[in-house]
Design a protein around this motif. Structure first.
Motif, PDB file in Angstrom:
ATOM      1  N   THR A  50       0.861  -1.182  -0.067  1.00 53.19           N
ATOM      2  CA  THR A  50      -0.057  -0.308  -0.014  1.00 53.19           C
ATOM      3  C   THR A  50       1.041   1.117   0.066  1.00 53.19           C
ATOM      4  O   THR A  50       1.809   1.473   0.946  1.00 53.19           O
ATOM      5  CB  THR A  50      -0.821   0.074   1.317  1.00 53.19           C
ATOM      6  OG1 THR A  50      -1.896  -1.109   1.192  1.00 53.19           O
ATOM      7  CG2 THR A  50      -1.789   1.412   1.346  1.00 53.19           C
ATOM      8  N   VAL A  51       0.503   1.906  -0.890  1.00 50.10           N
ATOM      9  CA  VAL A  51       1.376   3.239  -0.992  1.00 50.10           C
ATOM     10  C   VAL A  51       0.455   4.672  -0.756  1.00 50.10           C
ATOM     11  O   VAL A  51       1.094   5.952  -0.376  1.00 50.10           O
ATOM     12  CB  VAL A  51       2.014   3.589  -2.173  1.00 50.10           C
ATOM     13  CG1 VAL A  51       3.052   2.484  -2.630  1.00 50.10           C
ATOM     14  CG2 VAL A  51       1.103   3.594  -3.431  1.00 50.10           C
ATOM     15  N   MET A  63      -0.454  13.079  -4.629  1.00 52.80           N
ATOM     16  CA  MET A  63       0.204  13.249  -3.461  1.00 52.80           C
ATOM     17  C   MET A  63       1.501  12.639  -3.455  1.00 52.80           C
ATOM     18  O   MET A  63       1.626  11.552  -4.360  1.00 52.80           O
ATOM     19  CB  MET A  63      -0.620  12.971  -2.555  1.00 52.80           C
ATOM     20  CG  MET A  63      -0.988  11.397  -2.332  1.00 52.80           C
ATOM     21  SD  MET A  63      -1.831  10.697  -1.002  1.00 52.80           S
ATOM     22  CE  MET A  63      -0.261  10.271   0.269  1.00 52.80           C
ATOM     23  N   SER A  64       2.315  12.993  -2.590  1.00 49.48           N
ATOM     24  CA  SER A  64       3.710  12.325  -2.670  1.00 49.48           C
ATOM     25  C   SER A  64       3.559  11.290  -1.907  1.00 49.48           C
ATOM     26  O   SER A  64       3.077  11.016  -0.801  1.00 49.48           O
ATOM     27  CB  SER A  64       4.870  13.283  -2.151  1.00 49.48           C
ATOM     28  OG  SER A  64       5.236  14.375  -2.910  1.00 49.48           O
ATOM     29  N   VAL A  74       4.979   9.596  -7.087  1.00 47.67           N
ATOM     30  CA  VAL A  74       3.782  10.542  -6.821  1.00 47.67           C
ATOM     31  C   VAL A  74       2.519   9.637  -7.146  1.00 47.67           C
ATOM     32  O   VAL A  74       2.288   8.948  -8.087  1.00 47.67           O
ATOM     33  CB  VAL A  74       3.933  11.524  -7.641  1.00 47.67           C
ATOM     34  CG1 VAL A  74       2.658  12.610  -7.616  1.00 47.67           C
ATOM     35  CG2 VAL A  74       5.202  12.477  -7.232  1.00 47.67           C
ATOM     36  N   VAL A  75       1.441   9.851  -6.335  1.00 46.35           N
ATOM     37  CA  VAL A  75       0.262   9.001  -6.584  1.00 46.35           C
ATOM     38  C   VAL A  75      -0.643  10.027  -6.893  1.00 46.35           C
ATOM     39  O   VAL A  75      -0.854  11.112  -6.224  1.00 46.35           O
ATOM     40  CB  VAL A  75      -0.199   8.370  -5.382  1.00 46.35           C
ATOM     41  CG1 VAL A  75      -1.296   7.354  -5.734  1.00 46.35           C
ATOM     42  CG2 VAL A  75       0.954   7.369  -4.951  1.00 46.35           C
ATOM     43  N   THR A  81     -12.442   6.210  -9.190  1.00 49.73           N
ATOM     44  CA  THR A  81     -11.977   4.942  -9.044  1.00 49.73           C
ATOM     45  C   THR A  81     -10.639   4.295  -9.225  1.00 49.73           C
ATOM     46  O   THR A  81     -10.278   3.473  -9.186  1.00 49.73           O
ATOM     47  CB  THR A  81     -13.114   3.864  -9.588  1.00 49.73           C
ATOM     48  OG1 THR A  81     -13.290   4.074 -10.850  1.00 49.73           O
ATOM     49  CG2 THR A  81     -14.481   4.189  -9.028  1.00 49.73           C
ATOM     50  N   THR A  82     -10.002   5.389  -9.960  1.00 44.44           N
ATOM     51  CA  THR A  82      -8.561   5.212 -10.293  1.00 44.44           C
ATOM     52  C   THR A  82      -7.540   5.693  -9.963  1.00 44.44           C
ATOM     53  O   THR A  82      -7.764   6.864  -9.319  1.00 44.44           O
ATOM     54  CB  THR A  82      -8.711   5.318 -11.988  1.00 44.44           C
ATOM     55  OG1 THR A  82      -8.866   6.526 -12.298  1.00 44.44           O
ATOM     56  CG2 THR A  82      -9.717   4.347 -12.643  1.00 44.44           C
ATOM     57  N   ALA A  83      -6.297   4.965  -9.971  1.00 45.76           N
ATOM     58  CA  ALA A  83      -5.071   5.944  -9.525  1.00 45.76           C
ATOM     59  C   ALA A  83      -4.146   5.622 -10.519  1.00 45.76           C
ATOM     60  O   ALA A  83      -3.947   4.689 -11.250  1.00 45.76           O
ATOM     61  CB  ALA A  83      -4.639   5.450  -8.031  1.00 45.76           C
TER      62      ALA A  83
END
Length: 144
Positions: A50-51, A63-64, A74-75, A81-83
């Motif tokens: 998990t990040v 976010m970092s 970076v996320v 619903t997506t990343a």
């Protein structure tokens, strides 16, 4: 007398050429590489770690974060619903970019990247940020 006499002109010309080479070498060393690949790509992070939590990232922003093995990433959250994730290492000269909403800023030389795609928005960087494989599982953003 068979030895060549050194004239003032020969000495000045040779000295100027040597000084020009020295200045050029120093200038090139100061600029570093701008080939778009400042640092070798990092190894892929271990899958399943998990990040981030999806709820912590507003849609259209970023976010970092760090991977389990310490890689700066970076996320971002393109949709509800997506990343997406990208290396946080600037492709210009290897500085760590900072998340600022929909833009990723490099504090060293002013490059800007699109937080949702990793694409260059403003140079001097010329290459996009490498993507990091992530997926959403139970509201968490995990590697893999």
């Amino acid at each position: 007398m068979t030895a060549e006499l050194h004239t003032r002109r020969n000495i000045l010309t040779t000295g100027a050429a040597v000084a020009g080479v020295a200045v050029g070498t120093v200038a090139l060393a100061a600029c570093g590489s701008d080939s778009g690949t400042a640092a070798a790509p990092a190894a892929a992070p271990a899958a399943g770690a998990t990040v981030a939590t999806l709820a912590d990232i507003p849609v259209g922003e970023s976010m970092s974060a760090k991977t389990a093995d310490g890689q700066e990433i970076v996320v971002s959250r393109p949709t509800e619903t997506t990343a997406a994730a990208f290396s946080a290492i600037c492709t210009h000269q290897g500085c760590t970019v900072k998340a600022a909403g929909a833009v990723l800023n490099c504090p060293c030389h002013g490059s800007e990247f699109d937080a949702l795609t990793g694409a260059v928005k403003k140079g001097p960087a010329t290459s996009p940020l490498p993507s990091v494989a992530v997926k959403v599982a139970d509201g968490k953003v995990v590697t893999g």
